[in-house]
Design a protein around this motif. Structure first.
Motif, PDB file in Angstrom:
ATOM      1  N   ILE A  50     -10.884  -6.764   5.644  1.00  0.00           N
ATOM      2  CA  ILE A  50      -9.867  -6.674   4.595  1.00  0.00           C
ATOM      3  C   ILE A  50      -9.559  -5.220   4.258  1.00  0.00           C
ATOM      4  O   ILE A  50      -8.388  -4.817   4.174  1.00  0.00           O
ATOM      5  N   LEU A  51     -10.586  -4.413   4.084  1.00  0.00           N
ATOM      6  CA  LEU A  51     -10.371  -3.014   3.724  1.00  0.00           C
ATOM      7  C   LEU A  51      -9.739  -2.227   4.867  1.00  0.00           C
ATOM      8  O   LEU A  51      -8.888  -1.358   4.633  1.00  0.00           O
ATOM      9  N   LEU A  52     -10.122  -2.518   6.106  1.00  0.00           N
ATOM     10  CA  LEU A  52      -9.502  -1.856   7.256  1.00  0.00           C
ATOM     11  C   LEU A  52      -8.029  -2.234   7.364  1.00  0.00           C
ATOM     12  O   LEU A  52      -7.195  -1.413   7.765  1.00  0.00           O
ATOM     13  N   PHE A  53      -7.703  -3.470   7.006  1.00  0.00           N
ATOM     14  CA  PHE A  53      -6.294  -3.885   6.988  1.00  0.00           C
ATOM     15  C   PHE A  53      -5.494  -3.019   6.031  1.00  0.00           C
ATOM     16  O   PHE A  53      -4.373  -2.599   6.339  1.00  0.00           O
ATOM     17  N   PHE A  54      -6.074  -2.730   4.849  1.00  0.00           N
ATOM     18  CA  PHE A  54      -5.366  -1.897   3.882  1.00  0.00           C
ATOM     19  C   PHE A  54      -5.256  -0.456   4.366  1.00  0.00           C
ATOM     20  O   PHE A  54      -4.275   0.216   4.070  1.00  0.00           O
ATOM     21  N   VAL A  55      -6.252   0.027   5.111  1.00  0.00           N
ATOM     22  CA  VAL A  55      -6.163   1.369   5.679  1.00  0.00           C
ATOM     23  C   VAL A  55      -5.015   1.447   6.684  1.00  0.00           C
ATOM     24  O   VAL A  55      -4.234   2.395   6.704  1.00  0.00           O
ATOM     25  N   ILE A  56      -4.895   0.408   7.529  1.00  0.00           N
ATOM     26  CA  ILE A  56      -3.910   0.421   8.610  1.00  0.00           C
ATOM     27  C   ILE A  56      -2.511   0.070   8.111  1.00  0.00           C
ATOM     28  O   ILE A  56      -1.525   0.743   8.450  1.00  0.00           O
ATOM     29  N   ALA A  57      -2.414  -0.979   7.306  1.00  0.00           N
ATOM     30  CA  ALA A  57      -1.100  -1.527   6.967  1.00  0.00           C
ATOM     31  C   ALA A  57      -0.666  -1.302   5.527  1.00  0.00           C
ATOM     32  O   ALA A  57       0.491  -1.556   5.192  1.00  0.00           O
ATOM     33  N   GLY A  58      -1.558  -0.822   4.670  1.00  0.00           N
ATOM     34  CA  GLY A  58      -1.216  -0.686   3.255  1.00  0.00           C
ATOM     35  C   GLY A  58      -0.005   0.196   3.022  1.00  0.00           C
ATOM     36  O   GLY A  58       0.950  -0.191   2.326  1.00  0.00           O
ATOM     37  N   GLU A  59      -0.005   1.379   3.637  1.00  0.00           N
ATOM     38  CA  GLU A  59       1.116   2.297   3.439  1.00  0.00           C
ATOM     39  C   GLU A  59       2.384   1.779   4.116  1.00  0.00           C
ATOM     40  O   GLU A  59       3.490   1.986   3.621  1.00  0.00           O
ATOM     41  N   LEU A  60       2.235   1.097   5.258  1.00  0.00           N
ATOM     42  CA  LEU A  60       3.396   0.532   5.956  1.00  0.00           C
ATOM     43  C   LEU A  60       4.087  -0.514   5.093  1.00  0.00           C
ATOM     44  O   LEU A  60       5.316  -0.584   5.045  1.00  0.00           O
ATOM     45  N   ILE A  61       3.300  -1.322   4.413  1.00  0.00           N
ATOM     46  CA  ILE A  61       3.858  -2.348   3.530  1.00  0.00           C
ATOM     47  C   ILE A  61       4.624  -1.690   2.385  1.00  0.00           C
ATOM     48  O   ILE A  61       5.723  -2.124   2.023  1.00  0.00           O
ATOM     49  N   LEU A  62       4.047  -0.625   1.817  1.00  0.00           N
ATOM     50  CA  LEU A  62       4.726   0.083   0.730  1.00  0.00           C
ATOM     51  C   LEU A  62       6.035   0.689   1.205  1.00  0.00           C
ATOM     52  O   LEU A  62       7.054   0.631   0.509  1.00  0.00           O
ATOM     53  N   THR A  63       6.020   1.265   2.409  1.00  0.00           N
ATOM     54  CA  THR A  63       7.233   1.863   2.967  1.00  0.00           C
ATOM     55  C   THR A  63       8.305   0.798   3.181  1.00  0.00           C
ATOM     56  O   THR A  63       9.485   1.020   2.886  1.00  0.00           O
ATOM     57  N   ALA A  64       7.896  -0.351   3.698  1.00  0.00           N
ATOM     58  CA  ALA A  64       8.854  -1.433   3.940  1.00  0.00           C
ATOM     59  C   ALA A  64       9.484  -1.922   2.646  1.00  0.00           C
ATOM     60  O   ALA A  64      10.633  -2.370   2.628  1.00  0.00           O
ATOM     61  N   MET A  65       8.746  -1.810   1.554  1.00  0.00           N
ATOM     62  CA  MET A  65       9.249  -2.242   0.244  1.00  0.00           C
ATOM     63  C   MET A  65       9.905  -1.092  -0.514  1.00  0.00           C
ATOM     64  O   MET A  65      10.271  -1.251  -1.685  1.00  0.00           O
ATOM     65  N   SER A  66      10.050   0.069   0.151  1.00  0.00           N
ATOM     66  CA  SER A  66      10.679   1.253  -0.452  1.00  0.00           C
ATOM     67  C   SER A  66       9.961   1.726  -1.709  1.00  0.00           C
ATOM     68  O   SER A  66      10.590   2.174  -2.672  1.00  0.00           O
ATOM     69  N   ILE A  67       8.653   1.617  -1.691  1.00  0.00           N
ATOM     70  CA  ILE A  67       7.845   2.110  -2.807  1.00  0.00           C
ATOM     71  C   ILE A  67       7.230   3.435  -2.380  1.00  0.00           C
ATOM     72  O   ILE A  67       6.446   3.473  -1.438  1.00  0.00           O
ATOM     73  N   PRO A  68       7.588   4.559  -3.032  1.00  0.00           N
ATOM     74  CA  PRO A  68       6.998   5.844  -2.647  1.00  0.00           C
ATOM     75  C   PRO A  68       5.502   5.840  -2.901  1.00  0.00           C
ATOM     76  O   PRO A  68       5.029   5.250  -3.890  1.00  0.00           O
ATOM     77  N   LEU A  69       4.772   6.499  -2.013  1.00  0.00           N
ATOM     78  CA  LEU A  69       3.319   6.508  -2.153  1.00  0.00           C
ATOM     79  C   LEU A  69       2.884   7.186  -3.447  1.00  0.00           C
ATOM     80  O   LEU A  69       1.862   6.822  -4.029  1.00  0.00           O
ATOM     81  N   SER A  70       3.689   8.152  -3.908  1.00  0.00           N
ATOM     82  CA  SER A  70       3.345   8.823  -5.172  1.00  0.00           C
ATOM     83  C   SER A  70       3.364   7.827  -6.331  1.00  0.00           C
ATOM     84  O   SER A  70       2.508   7.874  -7.219  1.00  0.00           O
ATOM     85  N   ALA A  71       4.335   6.902  -6.320  1.00  0.00           N
ATOM     86  CA  ALA A  71       4.406   5.881  -7.367  1.00  0.00           C
ATOM     87  C   ALA A  71       3.203   4.945  -7.281  1.00  0.00           C
ATOM     88  O   ALA A  71       2.606   4.562  -8.297  1.00  0.00           O
ATOM     89  N   PHE A  72       2.844   4.589  -6.039  1.00  0.00           N
ATOM     90  CA  PHE A  72       1.671   3.733  -5.851  1.00  0.00           C
ATOM     91  C   PHE A  72       0.405   4.470  -6.277  1.00  0.00           C
ATOM     92  O   PHE A  72      -0.513   3.868  -6.838  1.00  0.00           O
ATOM     93  N   GLN A  73       0.386   5.783  -6.017  1.00  0.00           N
ATOM     94  CA  GLN A  73      -0.771   6.583  -6.401  1.00  0.00           C
ATOM     95  C   GLN A  73      -0.917   6.630  -7.917  1.00  0.00           C
ATOM     96  O   GLN A  73      -2.029   6.520  -8.447  1.00  0.00           O
TER      97      GLN A  73
END
Length: 202
Positions: A50-73
């Motif tokens: 589960i945690l490796l999934f978030f490492v690999i795909a977490g940021e990709l999912i945010l990008t696909a949803m147009s959520i800037p990483l700074s906002a997620f941070q």
């Protein structure tokens, strides 16, 4: 190279392997030693995946949803801070999850793998500490390695849970959980401030 000690401390705080010990003991009451070992191994492997999934795909999912990483941070830092406050002032991880362990029978997945090991704090940390724009691929691999190491430490502690519980008791696990909460609060504030700086380009 990453700061291995700093990364280890962050993941140790959010995963809290020691706090998992009384949860594991309560969740596996009534099982024989062989079944307990199987539950420990399965919960550790599921949490790592589960945690490796978030490492690999977490940021990709945010990008696909147009959520800037700074906002997620920023949001992640706030959530982590609230989570840390609950560890410090509210019920500790062992106290809270002991109730969950008594209510559900799918012990390897819930509450052990999620949320005891791979909780929301660990998921957020996995994404925030492997930001593609700031962290090189090799460094992301190193972060993932440290994260898996902490998960494996939780697995090891579960395998020797009975001995550890006799040594530190529930009170010891609660004290450690609160200290980790204080460390996590500082980490959360750092993430929030970094996110604000990045978002507003201060």
């Amino acid at each position: 190279m990453i700061d291995f000690l700093a990364v280890f401390i962050v993941f140790f705080a959010v995963i809290d392997p020691i706090g998992t010990v009384p949860v594991f003991i309560a969740a596996t009451r009534g099982y024989d030693e062989k079944a307990k070992r199987k539950i420990a191994v399965m919960s550790g492997l599921v949490a790592a995946v589960i945690l490796l999934f978030f490492v690999i795909a977490g940021e990709l999912i945010l990008t696909a949803m147009s959520i800037p990483l700074s906002a997620f941070q920023i949001a992640g830092g706030i959530v982590l801070f609230i989570f840390a406050l609950s560890m410090i002032f509210g019920e500790s991880k062992p106290e809270e999850e002991l109730r969950l362990a008594e209510q559900y029978h799918e012990t390897a997945i819930f509450p052990l793998a999620v949320p005891s090991i791979a909780g929301p704090g660990a998921m957020l940390a996995a994404v925030l500490m492997t930001e593609n724009a700031k962290v090189e691929l090799w460094q992301q691999v190193q972060v993932a390695g440290v994260m898996v190491l902490v998960v494996m430490l939780a697995l090891l502690l579960m395998l020797v849970a009975s001995k550890i519980h006799r040594l530190i008791g529930n009170a010891g696990a609660i004290v450690i959980s609160k200290v980790m909460g204080l460390i996590l609060a500082a980490v959360a504030m750092t993430n929030t401030l970094n996110g604000l700086t990045s978002y507003f380009k201060l």
